[in-house]
Motif scaffolding. Structure first.
Motif, PDB file in Angstrom:
ATOM      1  N   PHE A 158      -2.062  -8.517   0.568  1.00  0.00           N
ATOM      2  CA  PHE A 158      -3.494  -8.405   0.284  1.00  0.00           C
ATOM      3  C   PHE A 158      -4.050  -7.060   0.749  1.00  0.00           C
ATOM      4  O   PHE A 158      -4.917  -6.474   0.096  1.00  0.00           O
ATOM      5  CB  PHE A 158      -4.270  -9.544   0.962  1.00  0.00           C
ATOM      6  CG  PHE A 158      -4.032 -10.895   0.335  1.00  0.00           C
ATOM      7  CD1 PHE A 158      -3.699 -11.015  -1.011  1.00  0.00           C
ATOM      8  CD2 PHE A 158      -4.145 -12.052   1.091  1.00  0.00           C
ATOM      9  CE1 PHE A 158      -3.482 -12.259  -1.594  1.00  0.00           C
ATOM     10  CE2 PHE A 158      -3.939 -13.300   0.519  1.00  0.00           C
ATOM     11  CZ  PHE A 158      -3.599 -13.407  -0.820  1.00  0.00           C
ATOM     12  N   SER A 159      -3.545  -6.555   1.870  1.00  0.00           N
ATOM     13  CA  SER A 159      -3.992  -5.242   2.349  1.00  0.00           C
ATOM     14  C   SER A 159      -3.597  -4.148   1.365  1.00  0.00           C
ATOM     15  O   SER A 159      -4.386  -3.245   1.067  1.00  0.00           O
ATOM     16  CB  SER A 159      -3.385  -4.944   3.727  1.00  0.00           C
ATOM     17  OG  SER A 159      -3.823  -5.861   4.695  1.00  0.00           O
ATOM     18  N   PHE A 160      -2.371  -4.236   0.854  1.00  0.00           N
ATOM     19  CA  PHE A 160      -1.911  -3.232  -0.103  1.00  0.00           C
ATOM     20  C   PHE A 160      -2.721  -3.292  -1.387  1.00  0.00           C
ATOM     21  O   PHE A 160      -3.122  -2.255  -1.925  1.00  0.00           O
ATOM     22  CB  PHE A 160      -0.427  -3.451  -0.396  1.00  0.00           C
ATOM     23  CG  PHE A 160       0.134  -2.459  -1.379  1.00  0.00           C
ATOM     24  CD1 PHE A 160       0.253  -1.119  -1.040  1.00  0.00           C
ATOM     25  CD2 PHE A 160       0.524  -2.858  -2.650  1.00  0.00           C
ATOM     26  CE1 PHE A 160       0.760  -0.193  -1.936  1.00  0.00           C
ATOM     27  CE2 PHE A 160       1.036  -1.946  -3.561  1.00  0.00           C
ATOM     28  CZ  PHE A 160       1.156  -0.616  -3.211  1.00  0.00           C
ATOM     29  N   LEU A 161      -2.992  -4.500  -1.882  1.00  0.00           N
ATOM     30  CA  LEU A 161      -3.826  -4.625  -3.092  1.00  0.00           C
ATOM     31  C   LEU A 161      -5.213  -4.062  -2.851  1.00  0.00           C
ATOM     32  O   LEU A 161      -5.753  -3.332  -3.697  1.00  0.00           O
ATOM     33  CB  LEU A 161      -3.928  -6.095  -3.524  1.00  0.00           C
ATOM     34  CG  LEU A 161      -2.696  -6.772  -4.106  1.00  0.00           C
ATOM     35  CD1 LEU A 161      -3.060  -8.141  -4.666  1.00  0.00           C
ATOM     36  CD2 LEU A 161      -2.047  -5.928  -5.184  1.00  0.00           C
ATOM     37  N   ALA A 162      -5.813  -4.404  -1.717  1.00  0.00           N
ATOM     38  CA  ALA A 162      -7.166  -3.916  -1.424  1.00  0.00           C
ATOM     39  C   ALA A 162      -7.195  -2.389  -1.387  1.00  0.00           C
ATOM     40  O   ALA A 162      -8.119  -1.757  -1.922  1.00  0.00           O
ATOM     41  CB  ALA A 162      -7.664  -4.496  -0.104  1.00  0.00           C
ATOM     42  N   ALA A 163      -6.180  -1.776  -0.784  1.00  0.00           N
ATOM     43  CA  ALA A 163      -6.140  -0.312  -0.690  1.00  0.00           C
ATOM     44  C   ALA A 163      -5.977   0.326  -2.061  1.00  0.00           C
ATOM     45  O   ALA A 163      -6.710   1.261  -2.409  1.00  0.00           O
ATOM     46  CB  ALA A 163      -4.993   0.109   0.233  1.00  0.00           C
ATOM     47  N   THR A 164      -5.023  -0.165  -2.863  1.00  0.00           N
ATOM     48  CA  THR A 164      -4.785   0.442  -4.178  1.00  0.00           C
ATOM     49  C   THR A 164      -5.957   0.178  -5.126  1.00  0.00           C
ATOM     50  O   THR A 164      -6.337   1.051  -5.906  1.00  0.00           O
ATOM     51  CB  THR A 164      -3.478  -0.066  -4.794  1.00  0.00           C
ATOM     52  OG1 THR A 164      -3.462  -1.501  -4.788  1.00  0.00           O
ATOM     53  CG2 THR A 164      -2.280   0.446  -4.028  1.00  0.00           C
ATOM     54  N   PHE A 165      -6.542  -1.023  -5.060  1.00  0.00           N
ATOM     55  CA  PHE A 165      -7.690  -1.319  -5.913  1.00  0.00           C
ATOM     56  C   PHE A 165      -8.874  -0.427  -5.548  1.00  0.00           C
ATOM     57  O   PHE A 165      -9.580   0.086  -6.424  1.00  0.00           O
ATOM     58  CB  PHE A 165      -8.102  -2.791  -5.790  1.00  0.00           C
ATOM     59  CG  PHE A 165      -7.115  -3.774  -6.351  1.00  0.00           C
ATOM     60  CD1 PHE A 165      -5.946  -3.351  -6.981  1.00  0.00           C
ATOM     61  CD2 PHE A 165      -7.325  -5.138  -6.243  1.00  0.00           C
ATOM     62  CE1 PHE A 165      -5.030  -4.262  -7.489  1.00  0.00           C
ATOM     63  CE2 PHE A 165      -6.427  -6.057  -6.752  1.00  0.00           C
ATOM     64  CZ  PHE A 165      -5.271  -5.622  -7.378  1.00  0.00           C
ATOM     65  N   ALA A 166      -9.109  -0.231  -4.238  1.00  0.00           N
ATOM     66  CA  ALA A 166     -10.241   0.603  -3.800  1.00  0.00           C
ATOM     67  C   ALA A 166     -10.048   2.053  -4.239  1.00  0.00           C
ATOM     68  O   ALA A 166     -10.998   2.701  -4.710  1.00  0.00           O
ATOM     69  CB  ALA A 166     -10.385   0.520  -2.279  1.00  0.00           C
ATOM     70  N   ILE A 167      -8.832   2.569  -4.097  1.00  0.00           N
ATOM     71  CA  ILE A 167      -8.556   3.936  -4.558  1.00  0.00           C
ATOM     72  C   ILE A 167      -8.762   4.023  -6.063  1.00  0.00           C
ATOM     73  O   ILE A 167      -9.368   4.976  -6.565  1.00  0.00           O
ATOM     74  CB  ILE A 167      -7.113   4.344  -4.183  1.00  0.00           C
ATOM     75  CG1 ILE A 167      -6.973   4.478  -2.670  1.00  0.00           C
ATOM     76  CG2 ILE A 167      -6.738   5.674  -4.857  1.00  0.00           C
ATOM     77  CD1 ILE A 167      -5.536   4.638  -2.201  1.00  0.00           C
TER      78      ILE A 167
END
Length: 267
Positions: A158-167
């Protein structure tokens, strides 16, 4: 494809990933404080994955759909597993096994049978369209994304998704403003909103979460071959939702795709 005339491609991409970010942020919130140092340490890899998987692939496919046919996109997408093998070879010197290449060939044959509706005449009448080049670029972008995914930060999914989605959202926002300034407008119809909702929940959040995990478990090469299931699911949806008839060529194509997936798993 049905919603392409009423959805500007960059705005559609921005809306789907913004919605997915809203879904994943509450799920990632308790993991992010501990994962931020690792995300920052691998920031360039995370940035590359976000640009390729969230931005480039989707914009190019949607833009391509404005000037090509769904059949052309289906046929072009069938080369995705081969593109991933080439990306693995170019980036990590990972040579494909002969069985992998044979399995992909069998699955591609199944895609051809479905796309051509069992007729060589259909294939002969296919035309190259301007959008086809954009779809090929999209496939190249996603192949590199799939290959580089092995180097993603070791953080909670979930952290990785949140980071890539935000970028992705940060990169897409100014591009969507430029598209709006050029005159592209969203037509607020039921198909448009339906496409956005579907893309947010299923094609963005759930599919990306599952695909990333799949690549982690079985590798990019084998995970990529499951792209050949798109025409299978498309056929089943058309039969179940649109009450279209199931033909012999559907069954033949699905059988070939299944055979290719089984071959890919053999050692």
């Amino acid at each position: 494809r049905a919603a392409a005339p009423v959805l500007p491609p960059v705005l559609f991409t921005l809306l789907r990933w913004t919605g997915a970010l809203l879904i994943v942020t509450p799920l990632a919130w308790r993991h992010l404080p501990g994962d931020l140092p690792r995300l920052w340490a691998r920031r360039w890899t995370t940035l590359l994955l976000a640009v390729l998987g969230v931005c480039a692939y989707n914009i190019l496919v949607y833009q391509g759909l404005h000037s090509t046919t769904a059949v052309n996109v289906l046929l072009l997408q069938s080369v995705m597993p081969l593109a991933i093998l080439l990306a693995n070879l170019a980036l990590f010197q990972e040579r494909p096994r002969p069985m992998q290449v044979a399995a992909i060939g069998v699955s591609i044959l199944g895609v051809l049978v479905i796309a051509a509706q069992g007729s060589l005449e259909t294939l002969r009448h296919l035309r190259v369209n301007p959008g086809d080049a954009l779809v090929l670029l999209a496939i190249a972008a996603f192949a590199v994304y799939s290959s580089v995914l092995r180097r993603r930060p070791a953080v909670h999914p979930f952290s990785f998704l949140a980071a890539t989605f935000a970028i992705g959202v940060a990169v897409l926002a100014p591009l969507a403003l430029a598209e709006h300034a050029a005159g592209a407008r969203l037509v607020p119809t039921l198909p448009a909103w339906g496409a956005i909702l579907y893309a947010v929940v299923f094609a963005s959040f759930l599919a990306t979460l599952c695909y990333n995990r799949g690549v982690e478990l079985v590798g990019a090469a084998r995970a990529g071959q499951f792209n050949h299931l798109q025409p299978v699911f498309g056929t089943l949806l058309a039969v179940g939702v649109l009450a279209e008839a199931l033909h012999l060529y559907h069954a033949a194509g699905i059988a070939l795709i299944a055979a290719g997936l089984l071959l890919a798993g053999r050692r």
